[in-house]
Design an enzyme around this catalytic site. Structure first.
Site, PDB file in Angstrom:
ATOM      1  CD  GLU A  25      56.862  -9.782  47.987  1.00  0.00           C
ATOM      2  OE1 GLU A  25      56.995 -10.585  47.041  1.00  0.00           O
ATOM      3  OE2 GLU A  25      56.146  -8.768  47.922  1.00  0.00           O
ATOM      4  CE  LYS A 159      55.902  -0.572  41.216  1.00  0.00           C
ATOM      5  NZ  LYS A 159      56.325  -1.753  41.969  1.00  0.00           N
TER       6      LYS A 159
END
Ligand code: PSU
Ligand code: MN
Length: 303
Positions: A25, A159
């Site tokens: 990405e 995260k």
């Protein structure tokens, strides 16, 4: 549709020769890390993939085209220009149609990879259900993409800026397999543990390639998450990083940061507050995901 897709020379040759290809990405470059560490990371990760016998294809939107595989000057542009738009599923058509520079998120990279016939995609962490979702409804489009697009995403979990238990529930509802690579626990990006037990664990890359192959044969739609923990020597202390993440989430709330700005704001805040320590860990885990992801793509290619 072909008019909107442009393959780099390296990826074109790889396709002709039937070589394994791994997508990458570009939002992680433009909105996930500061310059110049971001462009260095992007090049290193590509080289790791080549070294393992696969071909990297970093994906972005440039000049009205979906670029599958970037040249060095294009990587530099994405890493350094302030004009780059963060492009998720919603923004894809508009960014192409208006000839703007776009960096693809997990969601839009999955879309483009599938269009390009690439099944494996390496990144750092996926988006998910945000903390405070009961007030904000902030759920990353990455999760809906994983529900429908057949691409395997090799990452280090997510995260804990996110609500990890809710993210896992969402993925379960949508029928997305989350496979721990040599771990029985969901990694929490900066740390190897999250306290969340996984349903699937794979001991080696061949087992993962086999699951992907079986899913294809069954024509089951949707993606797969391969969760690969950060190497122990690069992991951060759990209490240290979670304390900074809590501050980041609080700051975002106080400053009224919402929508697509939310994740980049949190990432930037964390890098600043850790004096770049989190960035170092972030880079190391992406490199390790590239190492494992390339091996999965190579194993799959032999089936
Ligand atoms: N999480 C990270 N680093 C990142 C991202 C997420 O640790 O760079 C990026 C990815 O591109 C991911 C996107 O797809 O943020 C999710 O944004 P949102 O929450 O707005 O969907
Ligand atoms: Mn969001």
């Amino acid at each position: 549709m072909e008019q909107y897709i442009e393959f780099s020379q390296e990826v074109t040759t790889a396709k002709q020769q039937g070589k394994p290809i791994v997508a990458l990405e570009s939002t992680i470059i433009s909105h996930g890390m500061p310059y110049p560490q971001n462009v260095k990371m992007a090049k290193t990760v590509e080289d790791i993939i080549r070294k393992e016998g696969a071909i990297p294809a970093t994906i972005a939107i440039i000049d009205g085209k979906i670029k599958i595989g970037l040249e060095e000057d294009e990587l530099e542009l994405l890493a350094s220009s302030s004009e780059v738009i963060k492009v998720s599923r919603r923004d894809l058509a508009e960014t192409i149609a208006t000839n703007r520079i776009g960096a693809t998120t997990v969601a839009s990279t999955m879309i483009c990879a599938e269009l390009a016939g690439i099944q494996f995609f390496v990144t750092g962490g996926i988006g998910g259900v945000h903390q405070g979702v009961e007030h904000t409804m902030d759920i990353s489009a990455d999760l809906e993409e994983l529900a429908q697009t057949n691409v395997t995403v090799i990452c280090s979990g997510a995260k804990s800026i996110l609500d990890l238990p809710k993210t896992m529930e969402y993925l379960e509802t949508k029928g997305v397999p989350v496979i721990g690579y040599q771990t029985a626990e969901l990694p929490a990006f900066f740390t190897r543990e999250s306290g969340i037990k996984l349903n699937s664990t794979a001991a080696d890359v061949h087992s993962i390639a086999n699951i992907c192959h079986t899913k294809n044969t069954l024509k089951l739609s949707g993606g797969i998450v391969v969760a690969n923990p950060v190497p122990t020597e690069h992991a951060l202390d759990k209490d240290y990083i979670n304390n900074i993440i809590s501050q980041a989430v609080k700051q975002a709330e106080e400053q009224g940061v919402t929508g697509k700005d939310s994740t980049p704001f949190l990432l930037k805040y964390i890098v600043e507050q850790t004096n770049g320590k989190s960035l170092e860990t972030n880079i190391k885990l992406v490199e390790n995901n590239a190492f494992v992801g390339a091996q999965i793509a190579v194993a799959f290619n032999k089936l």
